[in-house]
Scaffold this motif. Structure first.
Motif, PDB file in Angstrom:
ATOM      1  N   SER A 150       6.747   7.619 -22.464  1.00  0.00           N
ATOM      2  CA  SER A 150       6.896   7.493 -23.990  1.00  0.00           C
ATOM      3  C   SER A 150       5.632   8.174 -24.518  1.00  0.00           C
ATOM      4  O   SER A 150       5.540   8.809 -25.573  1.00  0.00           O
ATOM      5  N   TYR A 151       4.338   8.236 -23.742  1.00  0.00           N
ATOM      6  CA  TYR A 151       3.373   8.556 -24.257  1.00  0.00           C
ATOM      7  C   TYR A 151       2.845   9.787 -23.865  1.00  0.00           C
ATOM      8  O   TYR A 151       1.466  10.215 -24.044  1.00  0.00           O
ATOM      9  N   ARG A 152       3.286  10.583 -22.640  1.00  0.00           N
ATOM     10  CA  ARG A 152       2.986  11.733 -22.337  1.00  0.00           C
ATOM     11  C   ARG A 152       3.990  12.500 -21.375  1.00  0.00           C
ATOM     12  O   ARG A 152       5.100  11.819 -21.086  1.00  0.00           O
ATOM     13  N   ASN A 153       3.819  13.789 -21.351  1.00  0.00           N
ATOM     14  CA  ASN A 153       4.930  14.435 -20.471  1.00  0.00           C
ATOM     15  C   ASN A 153       4.509  14.491 -18.995  1.00  0.00           C
ATOM     16  O   ASN A 153       3.576  14.106 -18.767  1.00  0.00           O
ATOM     17  N   ALA A 154       5.540  14.779 -18.232  1.00  0.00           N
ATOM     18  CA  ALA A 154       5.388  14.782 -16.909  1.00  0.00           C
ATOM     19  C   ALA A 154       4.487  15.833 -16.343  1.00  0.00           C
ATOM     20  O   ALA A 154       4.596  16.837 -17.073  1.00  0.00           O
ATOM     21  N   MET A 155       3.552  15.526 -15.506  1.00  0.00           N
ATOM     22  CA  MET A 155       2.681  16.416 -14.905  1.00  0.00           C
ATOM     23  C   MET A 155       3.177  17.171 -13.758  1.00  0.00           C
ATOM     24  O   MET A 155       4.187  16.689 -13.347  1.00  0.00           O
ATOM     25  N   ALA A 156       2.740  18.548 -13.305  1.00  0.00           N
ATOM     26  CA  ALA A 156       3.113  19.197 -12.241  1.00  0.00           C
ATOM     27  C   ALA A 156       3.143  18.380 -10.994  1.00  0.00           C
ATOM     28  O   ALA A 156       1.961  17.558 -10.771  1.00  0.00           O
ATOM     29  N   PRO A 157       3.940  18.553 -10.006  1.00  0.00           N
ATOM     30  CA  PRO A 157       3.667  17.799  -8.851  1.00  0.00           C
ATOM     31  C   PRO A 157       2.231  17.949  -8.031  1.00  0.00           C
ATOM     32  O   PRO A 157       1.443  17.322  -7.617  1.00  0.00           O
ATOM     33  N   GLU A 158       1.755  19.501  -8.256  1.00  0.00           N
ATOM     34  CA  GLU A 158       0.626  19.632  -7.490  1.00  0.00           C
ATOM     35  C   GLU A 158      -0.565  18.974  -8.214  1.00  0.00           C
ATOM     36  O   GLU A 158      -1.634  18.753  -7.447  1.00  0.00           O
ATOM     37  N   GLN A 159      -0.500  18.722  -9.458  1.00  0.00           N
ATOM     38  CA  GLN A 159      -1.613  18.262 -10.160  1.00  0.00           C
ATOM     39  C   GLN A 159      -1.522  16.775  -9.641  1.00  0.00           C
ATOM     40  O   GLN A 159      -2.490  16.363  -9.472  1.00  0.00           O
ATOM     41  N   ALA A 160      -0.371  16.183  -9.590  1.00  0.00           N
ATOM     42  CA  ALA A 160      -0.526  14.723  -9.324  1.00  0.00           C
ATOM     43  C   ALA A 160      -0.942  14.352  -7.883  1.00  0.00           C
ATOM     44  O   ALA A 160      -1.724  13.555  -7.550  1.00  0.00           O
ATOM     45  N   ILE A 161      -0.476  15.576  -7.039  1.00  0.00           N
ATOM     46  CA  ILE A 161      -1.076  15.434  -5.514  1.00  0.00           C
ATOM     47  C   ILE A 161      -2.535  15.667  -5.572  1.00  0.00           C
ATOM     48  O   ILE A 161      -3.315  14.718  -4.638  1.00  0.00           O
ATOM     49  N   ASP A 162      -3.039  16.514  -6.272  1.00  0.00           N
ATOM     50  CA  ASP A 162      -4.458  16.601  -6.233  1.00  0.00           C
ATOM     51  C   ASP A 162      -5.231  15.176  -6.923  1.00  0.00           C
ATOM     52  O   ASP A 162      -6.189  14.753  -6.266  1.00  0.00           O
ATOM     53  N   ILE A 163      -4.472  14.745  -7.942  1.00  0.00           N
ATOM     54  CA  ILE A 163      -5.182  13.325  -8.171  1.00  0.00           C
ATOM     55  C   ILE A 163      -5.278  12.185  -7.077  1.00  0.00           C
ATOM     56  O   ILE A 163      -5.984  11.571  -7.009  1.00  0.00           O
ATOM     57  N   ILE A 164      -4.093  12.116  -6.434  1.00  0.00           N
ATOM     58  CA  ILE A 164      -3.789  11.315  -5.296  1.00  0.00           C
ATOM     59  C   ILE A 164      -4.848  11.684  -4.310  1.00  0.00           C
ATOM     60  O   ILE A 164      -5.687  10.679  -3.636  1.00  0.00           O
ATOM     61  N   LYS A 165      -5.118  12.710  -3.936  1.00  0.00           N
ATOM     62  CA  LYS A 165      -6.186  13.156  -2.818  1.00  0.00           C
ATOM     63  C   LYS A 165      -7.513  12.837  -3.289  1.00  0.00           C
ATOM     64  O   LYS A 165      -8.301  12.349  -2.478  1.00  0.00           O
ATOM     65  N   ASN A 166      -7.859  12.827  -4.719  1.00  0.00           N
ATOM     66  CA  ASN A 166      -9.091  12.435  -5.054  1.00  0.00           C
ATOM     67  C   ASN A 166      -9.348  11.176  -5.073  1.00  0.00           C
ATOM     68  O   ASN A 166     -10.555  10.392  -5.223  1.00  0.00           O
ATOM     69  N   ASN A 167      -8.363  10.185  -5.037  1.00  0.00           N
ATOM     70  CA  ASN A 167      -8.332   8.994  -4.983  1.00  0.00           C
ATOM     71  C   ASN A 167      -7.991   8.190  -3.477  1.00  0.00           C
ATOM     72  O   ASN A 167      -7.743   7.061  -3.487  1.00  0.00           O
ATOM     73  N   ILE A 168      -8.027   9.001  -2.458  1.00  0.00           N
ATOM     74  CA  ILE A 168      -7.998   8.551  -1.203  1.00  0.00           C
ATOM     75  C   ILE A 168      -9.282   7.618  -0.813  1.00  0.00           C
ATOM     76  O   ILE A 168     -10.422   8.128  -1.199  1.00  0.00           O
ATOM     77  N   GLY A 169      -9.044   6.397  -0.512  1.00  0.00           N
ATOM     78  CA  GLY A 169     -10.217   5.500   0.104  1.00  0.00           C
ATOM     79  C   GLY A 169     -10.671   4.596  -1.011  1.00  0.00           C
ATOM     80  O   GLY A 169     -11.307   3.552  -1.296  1.00  0.00           O
ATOM     81  N   THR A 170     -10.225   4.983  -2.414  1.00  0.00           N
ATOM     82  CA  THR A 170     -10.721   4.203  -3.546  1.00  0.00           C
ATOM     83  C   THR A 170      -9.521   3.530  -4.050  1.00  0.00           C
ATOM     84  O   THR A 170      -9.079   2.246  -3.939  1.00  0.00           O
ATOM     85  N   GLN A 171      -8.341   4.254  -4.430  1.00  0.00           N
ATOM     86  CA  GLN A 171      -7.075   3.410  -4.996  1.00  0.00           C
ATOM     87  C   GLN A 171      -6.039   3.200  -3.952  1.00  0.00           C
ATOM     88  O   GLN A 171      -5.123   2.497  -3.849  1.00  0.00           O
ATOM     89  N   ARG A 188       0.769  -1.082   0.093  1.00  0.00           N
ATOM     90  CA  ARG A 188      -0.016  -0.066  -0.109  1.00  0.00           C
ATOM     91  C   ARG A 188       0.859   1.380  -0.009  1.00  0.00           C
ATOM     92  O   ARG A 188       0.486   2.104  -0.570  1.00  0.00           O
ATOM     93  N   ILE A 189       1.954   1.225   0.622  1.00  0.00           N
ATOM     94  CA  ILE A 189       2.988   2.263   0.741  1.00  0.00           C
ATOM     95  C   ILE A 189       3.389   2.511  -0.740  1.00  0.00           C
ATOM     96  O   ILE A 189       3.576   3.443  -1.251  1.00  0.00           O
ATOM     97  N   VAL A 190       4.052   1.570  -1.167  1.00  0.00           N
ATOM     98  CA  VAL A 190       4.651   1.598  -2.657  1.00  0.00           C
ATOM     99  C   VAL A 190       3.431   1.989  -3.742  1.00  0.00           C
ATOM    100  O   VAL A 190       3.955   2.800  -4.409  1.00  0.00           O
ATOM    101  N   ALA A 191       2.299   1.580  -3.667  1.00  0.00           N
ATOM    102  CA  ALA A 191       1.176   1.828  -4.331  1.00  0.00           C
ATOM    103  C   ALA A 191       1.123   3.443  -4.668  1.00  0.00           C
ATOM    104  O   ALA A 191       1.098   4.032  -5.700  1.00  0.00           O
ATOM    105  N   VAL A 192       1.187   4.118  -3.574  1.00  0.00           N
ATOM    106  CA  VAL A 192       1.192   5.614  -3.597  1.00  0.00           C
ATOM    107  C   VAL A 192       2.213   6.539  -4.124  1.00  0.00           C
ATOM    108  O   VAL A 192       2.168   7.220  -5.059  1.00  0.00           O
ATOM    109  N   CYS A 193       3.390   5.812  -3.589  1.00  0.00           N
ATOM    110  CA  CYS A 193       4.710   6.404  -4.106  1.00  0.00           C
ATOM    111  C   CYS A 193       4.980   6.210  -5.780  1.00  0.00           C
ATOM    112  O   CYS A 193       5.307   6.821  -6.625  1.00  0.00           O
TER     113      CYS A 193
END
Length: 272
Positions: A217-238, A201-206
């Protein structure tokens, strides 16, 4: 042997005391049998100490030998990952640094933290079996290609679970379960909540954070803030809520130390 040693030490101590008394009383020449026994007992004790030292040295050598085997095994497997795909090697190292700090934040044992670090370095080992055209495809994967890619946790597990140095450590669990979700919609087993080992579970988030914040190869890196928002929106599901809280608390620290953090030793010890 220990009982014999105690008896000999006792007799020797008694003889020394007797010698001292006799010398004090003016007897300068102790009995020959007393001298012989003292010498004989001392020799036997010396022999025991020598063999005890040899046994201790052998045990230390065995530990060092196992430690060397562990380091060589981990180094070889990680080299295979890097040679197969440079991005996967780079990504695995990043995930290891993140997960190590999260595990520390959760106050897991030092050995557990080290094993999590090692598990992260090898979590994508199974990708060495994935065809190049799928692994680095510039466009979206077809359903068939994605199903093939999803085999990598099981492929990696089939390797590490057969290696003795990983026995009774969290490494095989990390390799097999790092794509499981707490809502049960992950793969390869569809485990949920506490069914998923805490290390995975620790590794999944990281893993998700670094995947989103590095270029693929299929997309550019997103901003850390955007990634953090996605992680927050998936707490309790992913993602596990407790693990995610610790990740969010320390990921800034991890990023600031990314190039200067102390890398734990790759010596591997068993943890439950």
């Amino acid at each position: 042997m220990n009982k014999v040693s105690c008896i000999l030490w006792s007799f020797n101590i008694v003889l020394v005391v007797l010698f001292a008394i006799e010398i004090i009383n003016g007897l300068k020449d102790p009995f020959a049998f007393q001298v012989s026994f003292l010498i004989f007992g001392t020799i036997l004790i010396a022999i025991q100490i020598y063999f005890n030292f040899c046994r201790s040295s052998t045990a230390i050598n065995e530990i060092l030998k196992k430690d060397l085997i562990s380091k060589n095994t981990i180094s070889t497997l990680f080299t295979m990952i890097e040679v197969r795909d440079g991005y996967t090697g780079y990504h695995s190292s990043n995930v290891a640094k993140y997960a190590y700090q999260v595990a520390k934040s959760m106050k897991l044992s030092n050995e557990a933290c080290k094993n999590i670090y090692i598990g992260c370095k090898l979590h994508d080992l199974g990708k060495i079996y994935i065809p190049e055209g799928i692994l680095n495809k510039p466009g979206q994967l077809s359903e068939e290609e994605f199903l093939l890619l999803k085999e990598h946790p099981l492929r990696g597990y089939q390797v590490v679970s057969q290696i003795p140095v990983f026995e009774n450590t969290c490494v095989p669990d990390i390799v097999l379960y790092h794509h499981e979700r707490v809502d049960g919609k992950g793969y390869p087993k569809g485990l949920s909540k506490e069914e998923i080992p805490i290390e995975a579970r620790i590794v999944a988030v990281c893993d998700a954070y670094d995947a989103m914040t590095t270029s693929r190869s299929y997309r550019n890196a997103m901003a850390p803030e955007q990634a953090i928002d996605i992680i927050k929106n998936n707490i309790g599901t992913q993602f596990d809520p407790t693990v995610t809280d610790h990740f969010l608390e320390c990921f800034h620290i991890v990023n600031s130390k990314k190039n200067n953090s102390t890398i734990p030793s790759t010596s591997l010890r068993k943890t439950s």
